[in-house]
Design an enzyme around this catalytic site. Structure first.
Site, short mmCIF file in Angstrom:
data_model
loop_
_atom_site.label_atom_id
_atom_site.label_comp_id
_atom_site.label_asym_id
_atom_site.label_seq_id
_atom_site.Cartn_x
_atom_site.Cartn_y
_atom_site.Cartn_z
N LYS A 1 0.85 -1.19 0.00
CA LYS A 1 0.00 0.00 0.00
C LYS A 1 0.88 1.23 0.00
CE LYS A 1 1.02 1.16 4.46
NZ LYS A 1 1.75 2.39 4.85
N ASP B 1 -1.91 -1.70 10.75
CA ASP B 1 -2.25 -1.75 9.32
C ASP B 1 -2.92 -3.05 8.91
OD1 ASP B 1 -1.11 0.74 9.11
OD2 ASP B 1 0.67 0.08 8.03
#
Length: 285
Positions: free
Chosen positions: A17, A142
């Site tokens: 990401k 995350d």
């Protein structure tokens, strides 16, 4: 939810990401920082190979250079899922790394999420995505984002996730040969908190900033040099996460390739594209 029949082996991707922006909005009494960040999945990915075992053992089949087994988030995810569910199964886990470690691209967290999603299917557990995210949040802030599998605004300490629709984008990545310890950036006395708070779910390419970038750049000259070099080549550059990776939005794949080719010798570059959804979006409910 009806349980699936267990399989023997599974090979799954674990995508990286980028943080299109990252604002530090406060700090809790327990020391955890409150964040507001726009997470976008990209097509750079590790590969995780899972093999079901019948003895409940969790075995690392391939060492990850520089990562001790007890610190390996893929291993920790498998152990947490096994212990939370009481499954009679175990797993052999091999991670082929492509996402740079310590680069702010979420590689370890993504590996953990793909292990949770993959073993949920491999072990026939039938857990929901919310249940898997509840296990994942114990491993890292995350991990729930990757479990949920959609581009999203992430708030709080990573537990408040609001999916958003983003246009596909080409990105040029600059990857300095330095690992930035996340904890050291958040512990920095000079870290300032942003007054920004996004009240909308539609954002321009240049919206916001990364509040961690000044700290990482000041402490790691290679990060500062990468921001400057990519900015010269692309006209825009921003650090992802707590660093060290830097990205620039580009109008096309060809433009992104030209930007990467313009980086100075010794600074590795890659061209990636954002994803609409996680490749394992169908793996849980």
């Amino acid at each position: 939810m009806q349980q699936r029949k267990p399989r023997d082996t599974l090979i799954v991707p674990a995508p990286a990401k980028v943080n299109l922006f990252l604002h530090v909005t406060g700090r809790r009494d327990d020391g955890y920082h409150l964040l507001e960040s726009l997470f976008a999945l990209v097509d750079l990915a590790d590969t995780v190979t899972l093999a079901r075992r019948d003895d409940r053992a969790i075995v690392r089949a391939r060492a990850v250079p520089g990562v001790a087994e007890q610190a390996d988030l893929a291993m920790r995810a498998a152990l947490a899922l096994r212990d939370a569910t009481g499954t009679p199964f175990g797993a052999s886990i091999a991670v082929e790394k492509r996402i740079p470690m310590g680069g702010g691209l979420g590689g370890g967290s993504s590996d953990a999420a793909s292990v949770l999603l993959g073993l949920n299917r491999l072990w026939g557990l039938g857990l929901s995505r919310a249940e898997l995210a509840g296990i994942g949040v114990q491993l890292g802030a995350d991990v729930p984002f990757f479990v949920h599998g959609e581009n999203a605004i992430v708030r709080g300490i990573g537990e408040v996730i609001a999916p958003v629709s983003l246009p596909r984008q080409w990105l040029a990545l600059a990857l300095p040969a330095v690992q930035v310890p996340t904890a050291s950036i958040f512990a920095a006395a000079e870290l300032t908190r942003s007054t920004r708070s996004a009240k909308i779910n539609v954002f321009s390419v240049g919206y916001g900033r990364n509040d961690l970038e000044p700290v990482a750049a000041a402490r790691h000259p290679d990060v500062a040099a990468a921001v400057a070099a990519l900015g010269r080549a692309a006209g825009n550059a921003r650090m992802s996460g707590s660093g060290s990776s830097v990205f620039a939005a580009c109008e096309s794949a060809g433009t992104a390739r030209k930007v990467v080719l313009a980086l100075p010798p010794g600074l590795r570059g890659l061209v990636v594209r954002t994803l609409a959804r996680h490749p394992l979006a169908s793996f849980a409910w």
